[in-house]
Scaffold this motif. Structure first.
Motif, PDB file in Angstrom:
ATOM      1  N   GLU A   1      13.085  -4.278  -4.663  1.00 49.63           N
ATOM      2  CA  GLU A   1      12.057  -3.209  -4.579  1.00 49.63           C
ATOM      3  C   GLU A   1      12.210  -2.235  -4.645  1.00 49.63           C
ATOM      4  O   GLU A   1      11.167  -2.343  -6.208  1.00 49.63           O
ATOM      5  CB  GLU A   1      10.585  -4.206  -3.480  1.00 49.63           C
ATOM      6  CG  GLU A   1       9.635  -4.097  -3.945  1.00 49.63           C
ATOM      7  CD  GLU A   1       9.341  -4.746  -5.822  1.00 49.63           C
ATOM      8  OE1 GLU A   1       8.489  -4.403  -6.413  1.00 49.63           O
ATOM      9  OE2 GLU A   1       9.737  -6.137  -5.174  1.00 49.63           O
ATOM     10  N   LEU A   2      12.280  -1.678  -3.977  1.00 45.93           N
ATOM     11  CA  LEU A   2      12.296   0.153  -4.965  1.00 45.93           C
ATOM     12  C   LEU A   2      12.959   0.947  -6.541  1.00 45.93           C
ATOM     13  O   LEU A   2      12.572   1.076  -6.668  1.00 45.93           O
ATOM     14  CB  LEU A   2      12.865   0.720  -3.403  1.00 45.93           C
ATOM     15  CG  LEU A   2      12.213   0.718  -2.004  1.00 45.93           C
ATOM     16  CD1 LEU A   2      12.297   1.282  -0.980  1.00 45.93           C
ATOM     17  CD2 LEU A   2       9.892   1.343  -2.469  1.00 45.93           C
ATOM     18  N   GLY A   3      14.321  -0.358  -6.017  1.00 44.25           N
ATOM     19  CA  GLY A   3      15.082   0.040  -7.251  1.00 44.25           C
ATOM     20  C   GLY A   3      14.338  -0.729  -8.421  1.00 44.25           C
ATOM     21  O   GLY A   3      14.227   0.404  -9.384  1.00 44.25           O
TER      22      GLY A   3
ATOM     23  N   ALA B   1       2.200   8.047  -0.016  1.00 44.27           N
ATOM     24  CA  ALA B   1       3.532   7.858   0.484  1.00 44.27           C
ATOM     25  C   ALA B   1       3.736   6.589   0.266  1.00 44.27           C
ATOM     26  O   ALA B   1       3.038   5.585  -0.130  1.00 44.27           O
ATOM     27  CB  ALA B   1       3.017   7.945   2.454  1.00 44.27           C
ATOM     28  N   ILE B   2       4.507   6.448  -0.477  1.00 40.65           N
ATOM     29  CA  ILE B   2       5.872   5.010   0.445  1.00 40.65           C
ATOM     30  C   ILE B   2       6.346   4.155   0.629  1.00 40.65           C
ATOM     31  O   ILE B   2       7.219   4.767   2.134  1.00 40.65           O
ATOM     32  CB  ILE B   2       6.684   5.261  -1.141  1.00 40.65           C
ATOM     33  CG1 ILE B   2       6.714   5.927  -2.672  1.00 40.65           C
ATOM     34  CG2 ILE B   2       7.647   3.581  -1.352  1.00 40.65           C
ATOM     35  CD1 ILE B   2       7.280   6.334  -3.799  1.00 40.65           C
ATOM     36  N   LYS B   3       5.752   2.852   1.269  1.00 40.57           N
ATOM     37  CA  LYS B   3       5.543   2.413   2.372  1.00 40.57           C
ATOM     38  C   LYS B   3       6.923   1.337   1.878  1.00 40.57           C
ATOM     39  O   LYS B   3       7.154   0.641   0.858  1.00 40.57           O
ATOM     40  CB  LYS B   3       4.788   1.491   2.493  1.00 40.57           C
ATOM     41  CG  LYS B   3       3.526   2.117   2.800  1.00 40.57           C
ATOM     42  CD  LYS B   3       2.393   1.100   3.218  1.00 40.57           C
ATOM     43  CE  LYS B   3       0.758   1.273   3.076  1.00 40.57           C
ATOM     44  NZ  LYS B   3      -0.776   0.904   3.098  1.00 40.57           N
ATOM     45  N   PHE B   4       8.033   1.087   2.830  1.00 38.06           N
ATOM     46  CA  PHE B   4       9.199   0.734   2.672  1.00 38.06           C
ATOM     47  C   PHE B   4       9.749  -0.427   4.266  1.00 38.06           C
ATOM     48  O   PHE B   4       8.995   0.468   5.144  1.00 38.06           O
ATOM     49  CB  PHE B   4      10.193   1.713   2.426  1.00 38.06           C
ATOM     50  CG  PHE B   4      10.463   2.010   2.797  1.00 38.06           C
ATOM     51  CD1 PHE B   4      11.500   2.491   3.472  1.00 38.06           C
ATOM     52  CD2 PHE B   4       9.831   3.803   2.666  1.00 38.06           C
ATOM     53  CE1 PHE B   4      12.182   3.715   4.280  1.00 38.06           C
ATOM     54  CE2 PHE B   4      10.153   4.874   3.448  1.00 38.06           C
ATOM     55  CZ  PHE B   4      11.704   4.990   4.299  1.00 38.06           C
ATOM     56  N   GLN B   5      10.547  -0.869   3.926  1.00 35.52           N
ATOM     57  CA  GLN B   5      11.052  -1.627   5.414  1.00 35.52           C
ATOM     58  C   GLN B   5      12.395  -1.042   5.274  1.00 35.52           C
ATOM     59  O   GLN B   5      13.034  -0.942   4.084  1.00 35.52           O
ATOM     60  CB  GLN B   5      10.926  -2.806   5.021  1.00 35.52           C
ATOM     61  CG  GLN B   5       9.543  -2.818   5.530  1.00 35.52           C
ATOM     62  CD  GLN B   5       9.260  -4.724   6.046  1.00 35.52           C
ATOM     63  OE1 GLN B   5       9.964  -5.668   4.952  1.00 35.52           O
ATOM     64  NE2 GLN B   5       7.746  -4.799   6.867  1.00 35.52           N
ATOM     65  N   TYR B   6      13.270  -1.267   5.989  1.00 34.37           N
ATOM     66  CA  TYR B   6      14.967  -0.581   6.581  1.00 34.37           C
ATOM     67  C   TYR B   6      15.473  -2.028   5.975  1.00 34.37           C
ATOM     68  O   TYR B   6      15.832  -2.551   7.141  1.00 34.37           O
ATOM     69  CB  TYR B   6      15.313   0.192   7.460  1.00 34.37           C
ATOM     70  CG  TYR B   6      14.773   1.609   7.526  1.00 34.37           C
ATOM     71  CD1 TYR B   6      15.473   2.317   6.770  1.00 34.37           C
ATOM     72  CD2 TYR B   6      13.303   2.094   8.743  1.00 34.37           C
ATOM     73  CE1 TYR B   6      14.197   3.646   6.753  1.00 34.37           C
ATOM     74  CE2 TYR B   6      13.357   2.869   8.124  1.00 34.37           C
ATOM     75  CZ  TYR B   6      13.462   4.305   7.571  1.00 34.37           C
ATOM     76  OH  TYR B   6      13.526   5.339   8.050  1.00 34.37           O
ATOM     77  N   ASN B   7      15.718  -2.231   4.830  1.00 39.74           N
ATOM     78  CA  ASN B   7      15.755  -3.489   4.590  1.00 39.74           C
ATOM     79  C   ASN B   7      15.854  -4.247   3.150  1.00 39.74           C
ATOM     80  O   ASN B   7      16.396  -3.258   2.011  1.00 39.74           O
ATOM     81  CB  ASN B   7      15.580  -5.088   5.284  1.00 39.74           C
ATOM     82  CG  ASN B   7      13.951  -4.762   4.450  1.00 39.74           C
ATOM     83  OD1 ASN B   7      13.919  -4.741   3.067  1.00 39.74           O
ATOM     84  ND2 ASN B   7      13.243  -5.977   4.682  1.00 39.74           N
ATOM     85  N   LYS B   8      17.840  -5.051   2.733  1.00 41.21           N
ATOM     86  CA  LYS B   8      17.787  -5.426   1.350  1.00 41.21           C
ATOM     87  C   LYS B   8      16.554  -6.087   0.580  1.00 41.21           C
ATOM     88  O   LYS B   8      16.634  -5.042  -0.836  1.00 41.21           O
ATOM     89  CB  LYS B   8      19.223  -6.281   1.375  1.00 41.21           C
ATOM     90  CG  LYS B   8      20.668  -5.729   2.094  1.00 41.21           C
ATOM     91  CD  LYS B   8      21.322  -6.373   1.835  1.00 41.21           C
ATOM     92  CE  LYS B   8      22.795  -5.323   1.970  1.00 41.21           C
ATOM     93  NZ  LYS B   8      23.498  -7.303   1.698  1.00 41.21           N
ATOM     94  N   THR B   9      16.043  -6.147   0.916  1.00 42.60           N
ATOM     95  CA  THR B   9      14.440  -6.512   0.119  1.00 42.60           C
ATOM     96  C   THR B   9      14.182  -5.318  -0.583  1.00 42.60           C
ATOM     97  O   THR B   9      13.589  -5.248  -1.265  1.00 42.60           O
ATOM     98  CB  THR B   9      13.591  -7.992   1.035  1.00 42.60           C
ATOM     99  OG1 THR B   9      14.730  -8.683   1.520  1.00 42.60           O
ATOM    100  CG2 THR B   9      12.728  -8.371   0.315  1.00 42.60           C
TER     101      THR B   9
END
Length: 202
Positions: A14-16, A2-10
């Motif tokens: 980072e994911l990009g 599972a990839i941890k992420f937040q719903y924001n531009k930062t």
């Protein structure tokens, strides 16, 4: 995974970066895997060749089996085996440099005539046996590295890259939805203000 992420531009940025890094590394890892696969086959073939030569040499001198009982076993021993390191596709593998023998002197007149041949036969058998072991070890090391590389290719291709792409898609959708909601809210407020403005004019 599972990839941890937040719903924001930062988080999106980072994911990009992580996705690009993996997409860029994948062809290199794949070519390393291909190179290792080919080197494993070469090492396996070489080990097989040395084993066949060893068996052929043993069979060639089968007729001398009864004579080996007369042979002085202290006459010849392996003093040292010199190995060097050969790097193949980033993997350190052994390479046989030299087999050093220690040979005791023997009396040519009182010893059996075939002793000189016997010493050479034993040297050849020892060399072939050692070459076989070295190539076998080389094959094991390369195959282990190939398996690890294949795991990495699969991890990138089947788990991480699709995972990052999916996470990026989710964040983009969320941000688009938020933007649409914000625009809709602004329209509603504007419409209410216009209606309120028109109402006060009456």
């Amino acid at each position: 995974m599972a990839i941890k992420f937040q719903y924001n531009k930062t988080s999106l940025g980072e994911l990009g970066k992580q996705l690009k890094m993996r997409q860029k590394a994948l062809p290199t890892i794949k070519s390393k895997e291909s190179a290792l696969r080919s080197e494993v086959k070469k090492a396996k073939d070489s080990a097989g060749d040395y084993q066949r030569q060893l068996e052929a040499l043993k069979q060639r001198y089968d007729y001398m089996v009864s004579l080996w009982g007369e042979f002085d076993t202290d006459l010849l021993r392996i003093a040292d085996i010199e190995l060097s390191v050969q790097k193949i596709a980033g993997v350190r593998t052994p390479q046989l440099s030299e087999v050093k023998f220690e040979q005791k002197p023997y009396d040519l007149f009182s010893s059996p005539v075939w002793y000189a041949d016997g010493v050479e036969i034993l040297k050849n058998l020892a060399r072939l046996g050692i070459e076989y072991e070295v190539y076998n070890r080389k094959m094991e090391l390369l195959d282990f590295a190939r398996r690890k590389t294949t795991q990495k290719v699969n991890l990138y291709e089947k788990v991480q890259i699709p995972g990052y792409e999916d996470a990026i898609r989710k964040i983009k959708r969320f941000m688009e939805d938020e933007e649409n909601l914000s625009k809709s809210a602004q329209k509603i407020v504007k419409t209410k203000q216009q209606q309120a403005g028109e109402g006060s004019m009456l």
